[in-house]
Design a protein around this motif. Structure first.
Motif, PDB file in Angstrom:
ATOM      1  N   GLU A  42      21.819  -0.034 -26.917  1.00 24.16           N
ATOM      2  CA  GLU A  42      20.476  -0.964 -26.721  1.00 24.16           C
ATOM      3  C   GLU A  42      19.787  -1.234 -28.212  1.00 24.16           C
ATOM      4  OE1 GLU A  42      16.306   0.384 -24.623  1.00 24.16           O
ATOM      5  OE2 GLU A  42      17.926   1.904 -24.722  1.00 24.16           O
ATOM      6  N   THR A  43      20.237  -0.404 -29.205  1.00 23.02           N
ATOM      7  CA  THR A  43      20.002  -1.097 -30.328  1.00 23.02           C
ATOM      8  C   THR A  43      20.812  -1.643 -31.270  1.00 23.02           C
ATOM      9  OG1 THR A  43      20.204   1.048 -31.393  1.00 23.02           O
ATOM     10  CG2 THR A  43      18.080   0.714 -30.511  1.00 23.02           C
ATOM     11  N   LYS A 182      10.056  -0.210 -25.561  1.00 23.86           N
ATOM     12  CA  LYS A 182      10.325  -0.345 -26.912  1.00 23.86           C
ATOM     13  C   LYS A 182       9.427   0.843 -27.646  1.00 23.86           C
ATOM     14  CE  LYS A 182      12.420  -4.223 -26.562  1.00 23.86           C
ATOM     15  NZ  LYS A 182      11.778  -5.574 -26.886  1.00 23.86           N
ATOM     16  N   ILE A 185      11.856   3.585 -28.179  1.00 26.34           N
ATOM     17  CA  ILE A 185      12.969   3.272 -29.248  1.00 26.34           C
ATOM     18  C   ILE A 185      12.249   3.365 -30.588  1.00 26.34           C
ATOM     19  CG2 ILE A 185      14.464   1.368 -30.070  1.00 26.34           C
ATOM     20  CD1 ILE A 185      14.736   0.172 -27.191  1.00 26.34           C
ATOM     21  N   ARG A 186      11.075   2.823 -30.779  1.00 23.92           N
ATOM     22  CA  ARG A 186      10.701   2.958 -31.987  1.00 23.92           C
ATOM     23  C   ARG A 186      10.268   4.339 -32.477  1.00 23.92           C
ATOM     24  NH1 ARG A 186       7.341  -1.475 -29.958  1.00 23.92           N
ATOM     25  NH2 ARG A 186       5.562  -0.038 -29.415  1.00 23.92           N
ATOM     26  N   HIS A 189      13.360   6.059 -33.830  1.00 21.22           N
ATOM     27  CA  HIS A 189      13.589   5.888 -35.050  1.00 21.22           C
ATOM     28  C   HIS A 189      12.829   6.258 -36.158  1.00 21.22           C
ATOM     29  CE1 HIS A 189      16.539   2.202 -34.862  1.00 21.22           C
ATOM     30  NE2 HIS A 189      16.006   1.747 -33.753  1.00 21.22           N
ATOM     31  N   SER A 317       0.892  -0.149 -32.881  1.00 23.42           N
ATOM     32  CA  SER A 317       1.442  -0.995 -31.931  1.00 23.42           C
ATOM     33  C   SER A 317       0.155  -1.667 -30.979  1.00 23.42           C
ATOM     34  CB  SER A 317       2.248  -0.131 -30.925  1.00 23.42           C
ATOM     35  OG  SER A 317       3.406   0.285 -31.619  1.00 23.42           O
ATOM     36  N   ASN A 361       9.433  -1.982 -36.685  1.00 19.03           N
ATOM     37  CA  ASN A 361       8.229  -2.577 -35.861  1.00 19.03           C
ATOM     38  C   ASN A 361       8.878  -4.043 -35.533  1.00 19.03           C
ATOM     39  OD1 ASN A 361       6.091  -1.657 -34.452  1.00 19.03           O
ATOM     40  ND2 ASN A 361       4.737  -2.801 -36.295  1.00 19.03           N
ATOM     41  N   ASN A 363      11.588  -5.146 -35.374  1.00 17.97           N
ATOM     42  CA  ASN A 363      12.927  -5.390 -34.386  1.00 17.97           C
ATOM     43  C   ASN A 363      12.697  -5.222 -32.816  1.00 17.97           C
ATOM     44  OD1 ASN A 363      14.352  -6.384 -36.659  1.00 17.97           O
ATOM     45  ND2 ASN A 363      15.421  -4.344 -36.951  1.00 17.97           N
ATOM     46  N   PHE A 364      11.564  -4.145 -32.769  1.00 18.48           N
ATOM     47  CA  PHE A 364      11.534  -3.520 -31.238  1.00 18.48           C
ATOM     48  C   PHE A 364       9.850  -3.834 -30.853  1.00 18.48           C
ATOM     49  CE2 PHE A 364      14.820  -1.076 -33.414  1.00 18.48           C
ATOM     50  CZ  PHE A 364      15.855  -1.488 -32.560  1.00 18.48           C
ATOM     51  N   GLN A 365       9.362  -4.962 -30.958  1.00 14.04           N
ATOM     52  CA  GLN A 365       8.113  -5.171 -30.705  1.00 14.04           C
ATOM     53  C   GLN A 365       7.903  -5.495 -29.065  1.00 14.04           C
ATOM     54  OE1 GLN A 365       6.707  -8.824 -32.695  1.00 14.04           O
ATOM     55  NE2 GLN A 365       6.566  -7.861 -34.709  1.00 14.04           N
ATOM     56  N   ASP A 366       6.824  -4.942 -28.831  1.00 17.81           N
ATOM     57  CA  ASP A 366       6.264  -5.251 -27.380  1.00 17.81           C
ATOM     58  C   ASP A 366       5.611  -6.642 -27.322  1.00 17.81           C
ATOM     59  OD1 ASP A 366       6.868  -2.984 -25.928  1.00 17.81           O
ATOM     60  OD2 ASP A 366       5.598  -1.892 -27.273  1.00 17.81           O
TER      61      ASP A 366
END
Length: 370
Positions: A42-43, A182, A185-186, A189, A317, A361, A363-366
């Motif tokens: 996924e990442t 997301k 995932i964040r 991380h 976010s 933040n 790379n995995f933005q809403d």
């Protein structure tokens, strides 16, 4: 292991790997390192997971996006093994992994491994002599690789199954909350960042950090049990609604216990990590949190880590109803909560990684229009 405690002690895959390595070195003493990296599709991130090495600090807590290592991408796509009889050729590469390995070892042998056709990771063997990997040794290592891969799959696949079961449960119940995929995932991380920073003090291994990473997205799974009228309420909750909302922690623990019983996962030696993430990420460092009012070091360290990671991402976010705070605003909030809501060490561990935080933040933005 200071702070981590005997509660989390188990016979780990790392210990199993050391035993296998000892047996191999009796016949091939030049085989100086075995390591395994786990891949997250996924990442696109490859994590160090376990290793048997003369230097315990070598490539500790290392991760990299697979796309940034073309040679491994080629292996993953082909399914073939790679033999490098002289690692001097790697010194021209840009990747940290390649440079470090070429400085410490002379030759290497690498195998990708898969589950249901999907890449799960790589097994690396390194030797301290050039040309060390003979046909006889490679034949022997391929047998050992199957054993190592079986050990990995027996650990990782049930975790992925458990997480998938929880995710399907969320989808079936139409759980709709600010906790997007997301966000999860964040948060994983951010928990990883904090755990790596605290690894020396608390004795976290790469193996344990991988379990923290895997389990982080399940921290609020108990919200499935909360009605939409409360969960999705846009305004402030009443006292009674707040009381109901807080039951999601206990409900989450009940869900885990049911999953473990129904799917025979009770034997997981690392399941307490999951339970502590779920059960204690709303505890406050000063004892005013819930559900048990734990204080300071009474709160499991993974719960203290999760508390900081969760609040940080929630504030920074964007949401459908508001724009996220600036990095500085969130940092000020976390600093103000040190010793009150948050473990000061966990706060400091996160905020000293500003560049990595901003990269995560980005790379995995809403995507919201706020």
């Amino acid at each position: 292991m200071r702070g981590w405690g005997l509660k989390y002690y188990f016979r780990s895959i790392t210990e199993e790997l050391f035993q296998l390595h000892d047996k191999l070195r009796k016949q091939w003493p030049g085989l100086s390192r075995i390591a395994v990296a786990i891949y997250d599709n996924e990442t696109d991130i490859l994590h160090t997971f376990i290793k048997s090495s003369p230097d315990e600090e070598l490539l500790n807590h290392y991760s990299v996006q697979l796309k940034d290592v073309p040679s491994l991408v080629e292996l993953a796509n082909s399914g073939e093994c790679r033999i490098m009889q002289d690692l001097m050729v790697l010194q021209q590469n840009d990747s940290v992994h390649s440079k470090v390995i070429s400085q410490h070892f002379k030759s290497s042998y690498t195998e990708p491994f898969y589950v249901a056709g999907d890449l799960l990771g790589f097994v690396f063997y390194d030797a301290d002599e050039c040309g060390y990997f003979t046909d006889e040794l490679i034949d022997h290592l391929q047998t050992y690789s199957r054993l190592i891969e079986s050990l990995i799959v027996s650990e990782i696949l049930p975790i992925k199954t458990l997480v998938a079961l929880m995710n399907v449960t969320q989808e079936i119940t139409n759980l709709r909350d600010s906790e997007t995929g997301k966000h999860l995932i964040r948060m994983a991380h951010y928990m990883e960042l904090i755990a790596i920073e605290l690894a020396e003090e608390y004795g976290f291994t790469d193996e344990q950090i991988e379990y923290i990473w895997c389990y982080a997205p399940l921290h609020d799974i108990g919200k499935i049990a909360i009605s939409d009228s409360i969960l999705l309420k846009p305004g402030r909750h009443t006292a009674e609604e707040t009381k109901i909302m807080r039951t999601h922690v206990v409900e989450g623990l009940k869900m885990v216990d049911r999953m473990l019983q129904n799917f025979s996962f009770q034997q997981f030696h690392h399941i307490d990590i999951l339970k502590d993430i779920i059960g204690s990420h709303h505890e406050w460092y000063d004892g005013s949190g819930y559900p048990n009012g734990l204080k300071g070091d009474e709160i499991p360290i993974v719960g203290r880590i999760a508390a900081v990671a969760d609040v940080f991402d929630a504030l920074i976010s964007n949401r459908v109803y508001r724009a996220g705070w600036s990095f500085d605003e969130v940092v000020d909030y976390l600093k103000a909560g040190k010793g009150k809501q948050f473990d000061p060490k966990c706060v400091d561990a996160l905020i000293r990684n500003e560049d990595k935080i901003k990269e995560i933040n980005n790379n995995f933005q809403d995507i919201y229009n706020v």
